[in-house]
Design an enzyme around this catalytic site. Structure first.
Site, mmCIF file in Angstrom:
data_model
loop_
_atom_site.group_PDB
_atom_site.id
_atom_site.type_symbol
_atom_site.label_atom_id
_atom_site.label_comp_id
_atom_site.label_asym_id
_atom_site.label_seq_id
_atom_site.Cartn_x
_atom_site.Cartn_y
_atom_site.Cartn_z
ATOM 1 N N MET A 2 0.875 -1.088 -0.094
ATOM 2 C CA MET A 2 0.189 0.142 -0.123
ATOM 3 C C MET A 2 0.776 1.388 0.008
ATOM 4 S SD MET A 2 -3.651 -0.980 2.227
ATOM 5 C CE MET A 2 -2.883 -0.678 3.830
ATOM 6 N N GLY A 3 2.062 0.933 -0.249
ATOM 7 C CA GLY A 3 3.080 2.246 -0.240
ATOM 8 C C GLY A 3 3.597 2.689 0.894
ATOM 9 N N ALA A 4 3.819 4.001 0.994
ATOM 10 C CA ALA A 4 4.802 4.425 2.284
ATOM 11 C C ALA A 4 5.704 3.384 2.627
ATOM 12 C CB ALA A 4 3.748 4.920 3.226
ATOM 13 N N LEU A 5 6.628 3.146 1.439
ATOM 14 C CA LEU A 5 7.574 2.234 1.644
ATOM 15 C C LEU A 5 8.596 2.324 2.672
ATOM 16 C CD1 LEU A 5 8.076 1.575 -2.269
ATOM 17 C CD2 LEU A 5 6.537 0.632 -0.491
ATOM 18 N N HIS A 11 9.319 -3.423 3.257
ATOM 19 C CA HIS A 11 8.782 -3.454 1.781
ATOM 20 C C HIS A 11 10.317 -3.766 1.149
ATOM 21 C CE1 HIS A 11 5.606 -0.698 3.180
ATOM 22 N NE2 HIS A 11 4.902 -1.705 2.821
ATOM 23 N N GLY A 69 4.785 -10.453 3.851
ATOM 24 C CA GLY A 69 5.545 -10.247 5.088
ATOM 25 C C GLY A 69 4.696 -11.136 6.197
ATOM 26 N N VAL A 103 10.882 -7.338 9.380
ATOM 27 C CA VAL A 103 11.970 -6.390 9.549
ATOM 28 C C VAL A 103 11.529 -5.378 10.749
ATOM 29 C CG1 VAL A 103 13.363 -4.771 8.472
ATOM 30 C CG2 VAL A 103 12.654 -6.735 7.156
HETATM 31 P P1 AMP Z 1 1.460 -2.808 3.641
HETATM 32 O O1 AMP Z 1 1.859 -2.092 2.643
HETATM 33 O O2 AMP Z 1 1.575 -2.425 4.931
HETATM 34 O O3 AMP Z 1 0.099 -3.474 2.926
HETATM 35 O O4 AMP Z 1 2.368 -4.115 3.556
HETATM 36 C C1 AMP Z 1 2.810 -4.740 2.204
HETATM 37 C C2 AMP Z 1 3.696 -6.074 2.495
HETATM 38 O O5 AMP Z 1 4.857 -5.768 3.074
HETATM 39 C C3 AMP Z 1 2.823 -7.140 3.278
HETATM 40 O O6 AMP Z 1 2.929 -8.375 2.598
HETATM 41 C C4 AMP Z 1 3.176 -7.097 4.556
HETATM 42 O O7 AMP Z 1 3.149 -8.142 5.426
HETATM 43 C C5 AMP Z 1 4.733 -6.462 4.128
HETATM 44 N N1 AMP Z 1 5.486 -5.977 5.665
HETATM 45 C C6 AMP Z 1 4.960 -4.990 5.985
HETATM 46 N N2 AMP Z 1 5.716 -4.472 7.307
HETATM 47 C C7 AMP Z 1 6.657 -5.410 7.057
HETATM 48 C C8 AMP Z 1 7.847 -5.484 8.067
HETATM 49 N N3 AMP Z 1 8.114 -4.952 9.016
HETATM 50 N N4 AMP Z 1 8.594 -6.804 7.864
HETATM 51 C C9 AMP Z 1 8.247 -7.547 6.560
HETATM 52 N N5 AMP Z 1 7.289 -7.421 5.843
HETATM 53 C C10 AMP Z 1 6.494 -6.398 6.123
#
Ligand code: AMP
Length: 280
Positions: free
Chosen positions: A27-30, A34, A147, A176
């Protein structure tokens, strides 16, 4: 005439024609979490393969009144991070490109979605399954990386892929963390300095419970109580749930038996943070 009797063979012809593509849906805000998924995607794609990242803040997975509107959307910073990480394809559609105004079909998982975040966020995983299905159809990846921070989401996607015969390999990535143990999350930037200071209590509490389990504690109630007590000691924390579940079925267990997962969701102000740990 070629007669095909397995699903794998039926799809073989399509897959053979193109470069191997590995997708990282976000969903961004990488953040660094990510970027680790992107690194794993590159490893899985190989030098000749293609790494695709999608950035889509999916309205369907936010409950009414949740943070859809204020979810961070730092478009150019995200673009730069993707470029720097060697991403081959960035898919960044507007909402109108993904959802018809009169859309009437969704994808829903009915067992694993009943517990943990599924209980506190009705409809959330239906939104996730629906958008991931659409991303898989649109981008036709050979593999996708998710993740373990969102452990339930990963389990539900694996189940969806299995039950609906998606030809996409699902790769799980370890969580992470910041130096103080807080799991990296796009939502961490909502935290006030005071909340940010207290947020590492999630990780500390889970680590303490894991240690207690290693030392022989088998009672789910005792382990959950320990985590609740530790988190409640942080004045800004308001617990949504603390649960010990079977890591495959995600159903609550009474006695610790591998594979078990201890999972928490905690509000700091309006910000809801989640974390989990797999127990020995
Ligand atoms: P999001 O942008 O929050 O929807 O996350 C996108 C992907 O990144 C999903 O598969 C999350 O599980 C993964 N993700 C988000 N935060 C972390 C983290 N701290 N460590 C590993 N993967 C992550």
């Amino acid at each position: 005439m070629k007669i095909v009797e397995t699903a794998a063979e039926a799809h073989g012809g399509i897959a053979a024609a193109k470069r191997r593509r590995v997708l990282v849906p976000t969903m961004g805000a990488l953040h660094r979490g990510h970027l680790e998924l992107i690194r794993l995607a590159r490893a899985a794609a190989g030098p000749e393969g293609e790494v695709a990242v999608s950035i889509f803040v999916n309205p369907l997975q936010f409950e009414p009144g949740a943070d859809f509107e204020r979810y961070p959307r730092p478009e150019s910073a995200d673009e730069e991070l993707c470029r720097g990480a060697g991403v081959d394809l960035l898919f960044r559609p507007p909402v109108s490109e993904i959802y018809f105004a009169d859309r009437s079909v969704t994808v829903e998982e009915h067992a694993l979605s009943q517990t943990l975040c599924g209980k506190s966020r009705p409809g959330h995983f239906r939104g996730v399954c629906t958008v991931v299905t659409k991303l898989f159809h649109l981008l036709e990846p050979d593999a996708a990386v998710f993740g373990e921070k969102d452990f339930q989401q990963l389990a539900i996607i694996r189940r969806m892929v299995r039950d609906l015969d998606f030809r996409v390999e699902i790769i799980g990535a370890p969580t992470v963390r910041e130096e103080d143990g807080l799991a990296c999350s796009s939502r961490n930037q909502y935290l006030t300095p005071e909340e940010r200071e207290q947020a590492p209590v999630l990780r500390a509490a889970l680590l303490e419970a894991a240690e207690r389990a290693r030392n022989g504690e088998r009672s789910a109630e005792a382990l959950v109580r320990l985590v609740r007590e530790r988190i409640s000691a942080a004045p800004r924390a308001r617990i949504d749930y603390v649960e010990l579940v079977n890591a495959s079925s995600l159903e609550a267990v009474v006695t610790l038996a591998p594979p078990s997962l201890l999972a928490v969701a905690v509000f700091f102000g309006k910000t809801r943070l989640i974390d989990n740990i797999q127990l020995p």
